[in-house]
Design an enzyme around this catalytic site. Structure first.
Site, PDB file in Angstrom:
ATOM      1  N   CYS A  32      -7.813 -10.413   6.521  1.00  0.00           N
ATOM      2  CA  CYS A  32      -7.372  -9.117   7.065  1.00  0.00           C
ATOM      3  C   CYS A  32      -8.051  -8.845   8.402  1.00  0.00           C
ATOM      4  O   CYS A  32      -7.447  -8.326   9.326  1.00  0.00           O
ATOM      5  CB  CYS A  32      -7.674  -8.013   6.065  1.00  0.00           C
ATOM      6  SG  CYS A  32      -9.389  -8.030   5.514  1.00  0.00           S
ATOM      7  N   GLU A  55      -7.163  -0.785   1.240  1.00  0.00           N
ATOM      8  CA  GLU A  55      -7.594  -1.668   2.337  1.00  0.00           C
ATOM      9  C   GLU A  55      -6.396  -2.542   2.668  1.00  0.00           C
ATOM     10  O   GLU A  55      -6.033  -3.419   1.882  1.00  0.00           O
ATOM     11  CB  GLU A  55      -8.794  -2.525   1.887  1.00  0.00           C
ATOM     12  CG  GLU A  55     -10.022  -1.714   1.506  1.00  0.00           C
ATOM     13  CD  GLU A  55     -10.652  -0.987   2.692  1.00  0.00           C
ATOM     14  OE1 GLU A  55     -10.473  -1.439   3.832  1.00  0.00           O
ATOM     15  OE2 GLU A  55     -11.295   0.048   2.472  1.00  0.00           O
ATOM     16  N   GLY A  77       0.830  -1.210   0.000  1.00  0.00           N
ATOM     17  CA  GLY A  77       0.000   0.000   0.000  1.00  0.00           C
ATOM     18  C   GLY A  77       0.864   1.261   0.000  1.00  0.00           C
ATOM     19  O   GLY A  77       0.579   2.227  -0.709  1.00  0.00           O
TER      20      GLY A  77
HETATM   21  P1  NAD Z   1       0.368  -8.053  -1.276  1.00  0.00           P
HETATM   22  O1  NAD Z   1       0.397  -6.622  -0.881  1.00  0.00           O
HETATM   23  O2  NAD Z   1       1.647  -8.793  -1.359  1.00  0.00           O
HETATM   24  O3  NAD Z   1      -0.299  -8.215  -2.731  1.00  0.00           O
HETATM   25  C1  NAD Z   1      -1.587  -7.736  -3.014  1.00  0.00           C
HETATM   26  C2  NAD Z   1      -1.675  -7.436  -4.499  1.00  0.00           C
HETATM   27  O4  NAD Z   1      -0.775  -6.369  -4.826  1.00  0.00           O
HETATM   28  C3  NAD Z   1      -1.304  -8.593  -5.416  1.00  0.00           C
HETATM   29  O5  NAD Z   1      -2.171  -8.591  -6.523  1.00  0.00           O
HETATM   30  C4  NAD Z   1       0.117  -8.210  -5.855  1.00  0.00           C
HETATM   31  O6  NAD Z   1       0.484  -8.789  -7.093  1.00  0.00           O
HETATM   32  C5  NAD Z   1       0.004  -6.715  -5.955  1.00  0.00           C
HETATM   33  N1  NAD Z   1       1.274  -5.990  -5.899  1.00  0.00           N
HETATM   34  C6  NAD Z   1       2.480  -6.414  -5.439  1.00  0.00           C
HETATM   35  N2  NAD Z   1       3.399  -5.420  -5.557  1.00  0.00           N
HETATM   36  C7  NAD Z   1       2.762  -4.352  -6.089  1.00  0.00           C
HETATM   37  C8  NAD Z   1       3.162  -3.017  -6.427  1.00  0.00           C
HETATM   38  N3  NAD Z   1       4.401  -2.581  -6.228  1.00  0.00           N
HETATM   39  N4  NAD Z   1       2.231  -2.191  -6.938  1.00  0.00           N
HETATM   40  C9  NAD Z   1       0.964  -2.593  -7.118  1.00  0.00           C
HETATM   41  N5  NAD Z   1       0.522  -3.838  -6.827  1.00  0.00           N
HETATM   42  C10 NAD Z   1       1.414  -4.718  -6.315  1.00  0.00           C
HETATM   43  O7  NAD Z   1      -0.663  -8.740  -0.297  1.00  0.00           O
HETATM   44  P2  NAD Z   1      -1.031 -10.285  -0.195  1.00  0.00           P
HETATM   45  O8  NAD Z   1       0.123 -10.978   0.460  1.00  0.00           O
HETATM   46  O9  NAD Z   1      -1.514 -10.769  -1.524  1.00  0.00           O
HETATM   47  O10 NAD Z   1      -2.308 -10.248   0.793  1.00  0.00           O
HETATM   48  C11 NAD Z   1      -2.205 -10.292   2.167  1.00  0.00           C
HETATM   49  C12 NAD Z   1      -2.342  -8.904   2.771  1.00  0.00           C
HETATM   50  O11 NAD Z   1      -3.552  -8.297   2.339  1.00  0.00           O
HETATM   51  C13 NAD Z   1      -2.434  -8.921   4.281  1.00  0.00           C
HETATM   52  O12 NAD Z   1      -1.648  -7.893   4.836  1.00  0.00           O
HETATM   53  C14 NAD Z   1      -3.902  -8.658   4.564  1.00  0.00           C
HETATM   54  O13 NAD Z   1      -4.190  -8.127   5.822  1.00  0.00           O
HETATM   55  C15 NAD Z   1      -4.234  -7.737   3.446  1.00  0.00           C
HETATM   56  N6  NAD Z   1      -5.697  -7.718   3.211  1.00  0.00           N
HETATM   57  C16 NAD Z   1      -6.408  -6.621   3.591  1.00  0.00           C
HETATM   58  C17 NAD Z   1      -7.787  -6.589   3.423  1.00  0.00           C
HETATM   59  C18 NAD Z   1      -8.599  -5.389   3.840  1.00  0.00           C
HETATM   60  O14 NAD Z   1      -9.748  -5.279   3.438  1.00  0.00           O
HETATM   61  N7  NAD Z   1      -8.063  -4.477   4.608  1.00  0.00           N
HETATM   62  C19 NAD Z   1      -8.436  -7.692   2.856  1.00  0.00           C
HETATM   63  C20 NAD Z   1      -7.679  -8.791   2.475  1.00  0.00           C
HETATM   64  C21 NAD Z   1      -6.294  -8.781   2.656  1.00  0.00           C
END
Ligand code: NAD
Length: 467
Positions: free
Chosen positions: A275, A241, A224
């Site tokens: 999450c 999120e 994020g």
């Molecule tokens: P992640 O941040 O590694 O990846 C999420 C997405 O982002 C994937 O599609 C990934 O390919 C993409 N991504 C990776 N690098 C990027 C970049 N530099 N720019 C743009 N996109 C990029 O997360 P994850 O490991 O897939 O998911 C787990 C995390 O998500 C946990 O921290 C969890 O709490 C969070 N989550 C939050 C919510 C919420 O509603 N707050 C819901 C579900 C999961």
């Protein structure tokens, strides 16, 4: 299995490259998946940009009819999607069905909402109207834990408000999203909804592209923050999120026989990879031993196996990286607390971890301070309610929390003092598509769902009229 394709400009197309998707329960290759290159990413964005003017002018009723048709088509193929989602994601079939039924409902309920013009001032001499306009092309980026319901929220919010979409699912769970893109393509004009996949290498290009007006992202706080930096180039609108470290506070009047199974389910659903999962429990010292005992019994009785098998209650971790991370955290925890259930890793090729309950652990331990995102739950005791509220709030996260008590007014006064986007009392993870949800502090920016979530996909357009 029928081939999977990208969706670009109304056409299902093979990727420039391919990648292999693994079934986390067996460790075996599940399918060959398309992988887009930079040219395909740019083609998808260009198609969405071309489709935007006509879609922005499409009536709410027409857009809603199309999204309802997508919802009906998904509902008709629920069984097939459940098999596919469990095979790539790992969670048991009853959980994937719950997620898919959620997606079906989200598509309908969210697209029923309409942001209408609002008269802000109406006097003898002037009238002021707030009208809202769509932003343009929205990039939706989803994680691997609940790929389908999060995609449903993001695409419905963007499309019903008149934006077009380039969607990017997570590299380890793209298959159900790609199959869903076929359904979307059958019901939407070309270019309105596009989907590309990557191997974690196109995110930065997508989020810094000048023709992306808004990014709707769900994932980790670390990613994020990277997105905030790339979005700065053209001041893109953001809904983020992010991660959470949600606490459950059990007040001293709670009935533990009723509460313990709810806490356990809230912590261990989807093998803890949610999450909003309960990630730490605080219980009054007078009930500490009893609650630790109840949770340990529930953990010991859990059937951990392939999510496709009848009777499985918990599946594997979704991917090797997450498995290694949670396993290392459990190993570290052996020196910092007492593991009273689990802490073991069933033999076999899948990424299985038994549900693990940890007691007698310090607030400063990594398991308490960080987001474990796995089936390991620390249980801590407290003596004083003000003190526990301070400990609960002592984190950079602020996604959700729960308070458990026989007296809901007492619980409400505690809930009001917790710094998080949502607090549930005597329940957990109750979410409605017409109610907004979002994170405080480093758990996010903005909200999704509800009228407020839709409004984030629009620009305020204030119209002054002199009479
Ligand atoms: P992640 O941040 O590694 O990846 C999420 C997405 O982002 C994937 O599609 C990934 O390919 C993409 N991504 C990776 N690098 C990027 C970049 N530099 N720019 C743009 N996109 C990029 O997360 P994850 O490991 O897939 O998911 C787990 C995390 O998500 C946990 O921290 C969890 O709490 C969070 N989550 C939050 C919510 C919420 O509603 N707050 C819901 C579900 C999961």
């Amino acid at each position: 299995m029928e081939a999977f394709n990208l969706l670009i400009d109304g056409q299902m197309k093979p990727g420039a490259m391919t990648m292999k998707i693994t079934n986390p329960a067996t460790g075996k290759i599940l399918a060959e998946c398309p992988r887009a290159d930079e040219r395909q990413l740019n083609d998808a964005i260009a198609a969405a940009k071309r489709a935007f003017p006509a879609w922005a002018k499409t009536s709410h009723a027409a857009k809603r009819t199309m999204i309802h048709a997508i919802s009906d088509a998904l509902a008709a193929r629920l069984e097939e999607f459940a098999q596919l989602l469990t095979s790539e994601q790992g969670k048991p079939l009853h959980e994937t069905k719950k997620e898919l039924n959620g997606a079906v409902a989200i598509l309908k309920i969210l697209s029923n909402l309409e942001l209408e013009d609002k008269v802000l001032k109406d006097t003898k001499t002037e009238k002021v109207i707030r009208h809202r306009t769509p932003l343009g092309v929205v990039a939706t980026i989803t994680p691997w834990n609940v790929p389908m319901s999060l995609l449903a929220v993001k695409m419905t919010s963007a499309l019903i408000t008149g934006n077009t979409v380039v969607a990017k699912p997570a590299p380890t769970t793209p298959l159900s999203s790609l199959r869903f893109a076929e359904i979307c393509n059958a019901h939407l004009p070309a270019g309105v909804f596009n989907m590309i996949t990557d191997a974690n290498d196109l995110g930065d290009m997508l989020t810094s592209h000048p023709d992306i007006a808004k990014i709707s992202f769900t994932g980790s706080t670390a990613t994020g923050k990277k997105i905030v930096r790339s979005a700065a180039s053209s001041l893109k609108r953001l809904t983020l999120e992010l991660g959470g470290n949600d606490a459950a506070i059990v007040l001293d009047d709670a009935d533990l026989k009723t509460v313990a199974p709810k806490l356990f389910a809230g912590a261990m659903a989807n093998a803890g990879q949610i999450c909003l999962a309960i990630k730490r429990v605080y219980v009054h010292e007078s009930q500490y031993d009893e609650l630790c005992g109840e949770l340990a019994k529930l953990a010991d009785a859990t059937i951990v196996d392939d999510g496709l098998k009848q009777g499985t209650q918990m599946g594997p971790l979704q991917n090797k990286m997450q498995y290694d991370k949670v396993r290392a955290l459990i190993e570290e925890t052996r020196h910092e607390g007492n593991i009273v259930a689990g802490g073991t890793f069933p033999e076999g090729p899948g990424y299985f971890i038994r549900p693990t309950i940890v007691r007698d652990i310090d607030d400063r331990a990594r398991l308490v301070r960080e987001e474990q995102f796995g089936p390991v739950l620390p249980v801590l005791s407290y003596t004083n309610i003000d003190d526990v509220i301070e400990r609960v709030n002592d984190t950079e996260y602020g996604l959700g929390a729960t308070v458990w008590s026989a007296d809901s007014d007492r619980a409400l006064s505690v809930a009001r003092q917790i710094d998080s986007g949502t607090v549930w009392i005597n329940t957990h993870m109750m979410l409605h598509p017409d109610i907004p949800a979002g994170g405080a502090k480093e758990s996010g920016m903005g909200v999704e769902m509800g009228m407020e979530g839709l409004a984030e996909h629009t620009q305020d357009h204030i119209l002054y009229i002199v009479k």
